[in-house]
Design an enzyme around this catalytic site. Structure first.
Site, PDB file in Angstrom:
ATOM      1  N   HIS A  48       0.920  -1.155  -0.175  1.00 56.47           N
ATOM      2  CA  HIS A  48       0.082  -0.225  -0.125  1.00 56.47           C
ATOM      3  C   HIS A  48       0.795   1.404  -0.006  1.00 56.47           C
ATOM      4  O   HIS A  48       0.713   2.015  -0.929  1.00 56.47           O
ATOM      5  CB  HIS A  48      -1.064   0.038   1.314  1.00 56.47           C
ATOM      6  N   HIS A  72       4.371   6.577   5.698  1.00 57.41           N
ATOM      7  CA  HIS A  72       3.175   7.267   6.079  1.00 57.41           C
ATOM      8  C   HIS A  72       2.180   6.600   7.149  1.00 57.41           C
ATOM      9  O   HIS A  72       1.510   7.225   8.011  1.00 57.41           O
ATOM     10  CB  HIS A  72       2.203   8.000   5.021  1.00 57.41           C
ATOM     11  N   GLU A  76       1.462   5.169  12.822  1.00 58.50           N
ATOM     12  CA  GLU A  76       0.170   4.721  13.153  1.00 58.50           C
ATOM     13  C   GLU A  76      -0.139   3.437  13.372  1.00 58.50           C
ATOM     14  O   GLU A  76      -0.697   2.963  14.089  1.00 58.50           O
ATOM     15  CB  GLU A  76      -0.827   5.398  12.212  1.00 58.50           C
ATOM     16  N   ASP A  77       0.745   2.542  12.533  1.00 63.08           N
ATOM     17  CA  ASP A  77       0.214   1.184  12.355  1.00 63.08           C
ATOM     18  C   ASP A  77       1.466   0.199  13.101  1.00 63.08           C
ATOM     19  O   ASP A  77       1.190  -1.105  12.805  1.00 63.08           O
ATOM     20  CB  ASP A  77      -0.274   0.627  11.111  1.00 63.08           C
ATOM     21  N   ASP A 139      -3.151   8.563  -0.847  1.00 58.93           N
ATOM     22  CA  ASP A 139      -3.242   7.433   0.097  1.00 58.93           C
ATOM     23  C   ASP A 139      -4.736   7.021  -0.228  1.00 58.93           C
ATOM     24  O   ASP A 139      -5.184   5.680  -0.185  1.00 58.93           O
ATOM     25  CB  ASP A 139      -3.089   7.746   1.483  1.00 58.93           C
ATOM     26  N   ASP A 259     -24.163  18.755 -23.175  1.00 58.37           N
ATOM     27  CA  ASP A 259     -22.709  19.179 -23.161  1.00 58.37           C
ATOM     28  C   ASP A 259     -21.890  17.880 -22.579  1.00 58.37           C
ATOM     29  O   ASP A 259     -20.914  18.105 -21.814  1.00 58.37           O
ATOM     30  CB  ASP A 259     -22.484  20.157 -22.115  1.00 58.37           C
TER      31      ASP A 259
END
Length: 732
Positions: A48, A72, A76-77, A139, A259
């Site tokens: 990812h 990134h 956090e993980d 992301d 259009d």
């Protein structure tokens, strides 16, 4: 999965001076940090961040942004920390990664509040460094591309959030290509049937008009070449979500859209843009009202082009967008196209966007955070700012003000300055007086008429459509209510000091603020005015040795039938107006001070009802049941509403209520009704009759009961009488 050397090669193609060692170290660190983590698809999680980095290489971004993309999710993980990132990759990259990290351990009640608080943190980080936004959008794009692997519930939530927040944000930053893909992916997951229908119709239309599009491209290219203009002409088709939105917005069928196809003409310089317009308008008739010049007046997201519609070959309406190569780059990549480091220099991010209108808009949006709004309010305001197309208006001095479509002079006034909005009382649009509710149009000259000391009506909040205006109106309303409560509180406090025979001193009260747990004297006075603080406590805070002597309630004055007498509420005495000569306790919290208190004039209130107080300055407080229709008259006067509630466990006094009894019109009906009410321990204070028909008579009874349960029992017993057709309580 992309290999280490592939990532380096991607960056080296547009930046030969790239720091290969930095990219390699980031690759290895992130791969080890994520370890055996898996995505919902079953792929290694590390794929990812690599795909996010790959998306950013297509925008030709700098080394720090690419490395931040690779890292990134580490804080956090994984077990990685900000300090470790700073140490290994430098504080610049550490700041970018931290800005992309969601807040943990949020002590918030709702998921919506948590979402809003994380969005607030993200925007604050973006305001410091716009590269945070570029990584976040990449992301989100990769997550949307792989959304089919997650559960249907999570899929719907992520798609809705993308459509509501991230796609509009990409659009406001001028990143149209990315916005289109985010919108179409969200559309696909949220409304699969509609997406399939529109996509199929577009595909059929593309096949049907393939030759016509080619003919127009060749004819237009040849015509421009004969005039010495080298142009790239390309037919384009609207995206499925864009088509669907227009169908919904204008309530038209697919066949009625004229259009869906358009043509983009890209030339070398601005001079050639206007030469193209001259050629096109000379060769084919222009459709009136369809010419827009976004070069002389760029959109707020920095978009620049000239738009026109002509009746072209085969009598077909042809929509044209004419722009330079630079404008085309900005139209596709928006704020990312402003990057100064594309020539190989790693310029710091703030430099790349100083001249970007989109980035300046974002900075102004962030300024609203300083006004103390809740996260949910901030999220609401940001959505309001994101979703609207724009109109461009002018002040009398020629200043250009960009506003959302549908904006009113109220929004215009607050866009000029908060003080202008707060003091607005009227408006002139193009030199003529107009209502403040008038929708503004492109090119309007707007002059706001002001009056000093004016406070914006609270109702303006529902009229304004910009987040800035709504936030300012809400603050002004709160300040006005606060000032009114403070004025009332001052009167109550001054009387309390007089009764205590003590001198009131604001300086002494200011010194006593810590004992009252308030930050300012005005806070104290407003708390007293709202009934949150007892005036006697204010006296004690200034004079700690003061002991309040309670006086017994004065007996009713027979010569003054308009008063019940002196009543106690939470230890404080009140004069309570009423029609009866009897004395009643009024145990209501939230009403402290020497305020006259009365019940609603048509139906009253009883313990057990949810109640609200309406303050009338100079007259007192009227207590209404919360469901009273009479409260609608005070909807636009929130400053008069008081939060009150009963302070009673076992009612010993009677309280007023009104009921309507429809009974058979025969001798003894009133007696039967009256006897039952008496047996139930209630009292009839007044009775009136209405003749509904020859067979039925309506009795309007003003009765007195102990509480809501007592009243409910009385009504139930009345309904059981054979002579009674219906029984209803009246709440006025």
């Amino acid at each position: 999965m992309m290999r280490q050397y592939e990532l380096v090669d991607r960056v080296r193609k547009y930046n030969p001076q790239t720091d290969e060692d930095l990219l390699n170290r980031a690759y290895v660190y992130a791969m080890r940090a994520h370890g055996a983590q898996k995505r919902a698809s079953g792929d290694p999680y590390f794929t990812h961040p690599l795909e996010v980095a790959a998306i950013l290489t297509e925008m030709k971004l700098d080394d720090a942004t690419i490395v931040a993309a690779v890292l990134h999710d580490t804080i956090e993980d994984t077990s990685a920390t900000r300090a470790e990132i700073d140490q290994l990759f430098g504080p610049e990259i550490g700041s970018l990664v931290d800005g992309l990290t969601k807040l943990k351990k949020l002590d918030l009640v709702s998921k919506r509040a948590a979402q809003a608080e994380n969005f607030r943190k993200l925007l604050l980080a973006i305001a410091d460094d716009v590269r945070v936004l570029l990584v976040k959008l990449a992301d989100r794009l990769h997550n949307m591309r792989t959304l089919h692997y997650v559960s249907p519930e999570k899929r719907a939530r992520i798609a809705e959030e993308t459509l509501e927040i991230y796609a509009p944000l990409a659009g406001r930053m001028g990143m149209q290509n990315l916005r289109d893909e985010l919108e179409n992916l969200s559309f696909k997951y949220l409304m699969p049937e509609a997406f399939a229908m529109v996509s199929t119709r577009l595909e059929d239309l593309r096949d049907k008009n393939k030759e016509l599009i080619k003919t127009i491209e060749e004819e237009l290219t040849g015509e421009l070449a004969r005039r010495g203009i080298q142009a790239h002409v390309r037919g384009r088709q609207k995206q499925p979500y864009s088509v669907w939105s227009k169908m919904e917005r204008k309530s038209v069928a697919f066949e009625q859209l004229s259009d869906i196809f358009g043509f983009r003409v890209v030339v070398n310089d601005v001079d050639e843009v206007y030469r193209v317009i001259g050629v096109v308008h000379t060769k084919w008739p222009m459709v009136p009202g369809r010419f827009k010049d976004y070069i002389s007046t760029p959109k707020q997201n920095d978009y620049r082009s000239v738009h026109t519609t002509v009746v072209g070959p085969g009598r077909q309406r042809v929509e044209l967008q004419v722009r330079t190569h630079e404008m085309h780059d900005i139209a596709r990549h928006g704020i990312a196209a402003h990057a100064l480091y594309k020539d190989g220099r790693n310029a710091p991010a703030p430099v790349l966007s100083h001249e970007s209108n989109a980035y300046q808009w974002l900075k102004r949006t962030i300024d609203m955070l300083a006004d103390g709004d809740s996260p949910e309010e901030f999220l609401e305001h940001t959505r309001l700012e994101l979703f609207h197309d724009q109109v461009f208006c002018f002040t009398p001095k020629g200043r250009l003000i960009a506003l959302p479509r549908g904006a009113t002079p109220i929004d215009f006034a607050y866009a000029v300055h908060t003080s202008v909005g707060n003091s607005a009382v009227g408006v002139k649009i193009n030199g003529r007086l107009a209502p403040l509710l008038s929708p503004l149009a492109n090119g309007d000259e707007v002059e706001i008429i002001r009056a000093e000391g004016q406070t914006p009506p609270a109702a303006w909040e529902s009229i304004a459509i910009t987040g800035k205006a709504r936030a300012a109106i809400r603050r002004a309303s709160r300040d006005a209510v606060r000032a009114q409560y403070a004025g009332l509180g001052r009167q109550i406090v001054l009387r309390a000091f007089e009764r205590a025979a003590k001198k009131y001193s604001e300086d002494k009260l200011r010194a006593a603020l810590p004992r009252l747990a308030r930050a300012s004297v005005e806070d104290v006075l407003a708390a007293v005015g709202r009934g949150e603080m007892f005036s006697g406590d204010v006296v004690k805070s200034v004079y700690p040795d003061f002991k309040e002597e309670r006086r017994p309630a004065a007996p009713a004055n027979p010569a003054d039938p308009g008063w019940f007498g002196m009543q106690k509420a939470s230890g404080v005495q009140f004069k309570v107006p009423g029609a009866s000569g009897s004395i009643h306790a009024l145990p209501i919290r939230g009403l402290r001070g020497d305020l006259p208190v009365t019940f609603a004039p048509n139906g009253g209130a009883v313990p057990g009802d949810r109640i609200v107080g309406i303050l009338t300055p100079g007259e007192g407080v009227t207590v209404y049941p919360i469901q009273s229709p009479a409260l609608a008259a005070f909807d636009d006067q929130p400053e008069r509403w008081l939060d009150v509630r009963w302070d009673i466990d076992d009612a010993q006094e009677l309280f007023p209520a009104k009921v309507i009894v429809a009974a058979i019109n025969e001798p003894g009906s009133l007696g039967a009704v009256a006897s039952l009410i008496g047996e139930m321990g209630a009292n009839i204070d007044d009775v009136k009759f209405n003749k509904k028909s020859p067979d039925f008579r309506e009795m309007i009874l003003e009765i007195q009961v102990f509480d809501l349960k007592h009243l409910t029992d009385v009504l139930s017993r009345l309904r059981a009488l054979p002579i009674v057709n219906s029984v209803e309580r009246v709440i006025g």
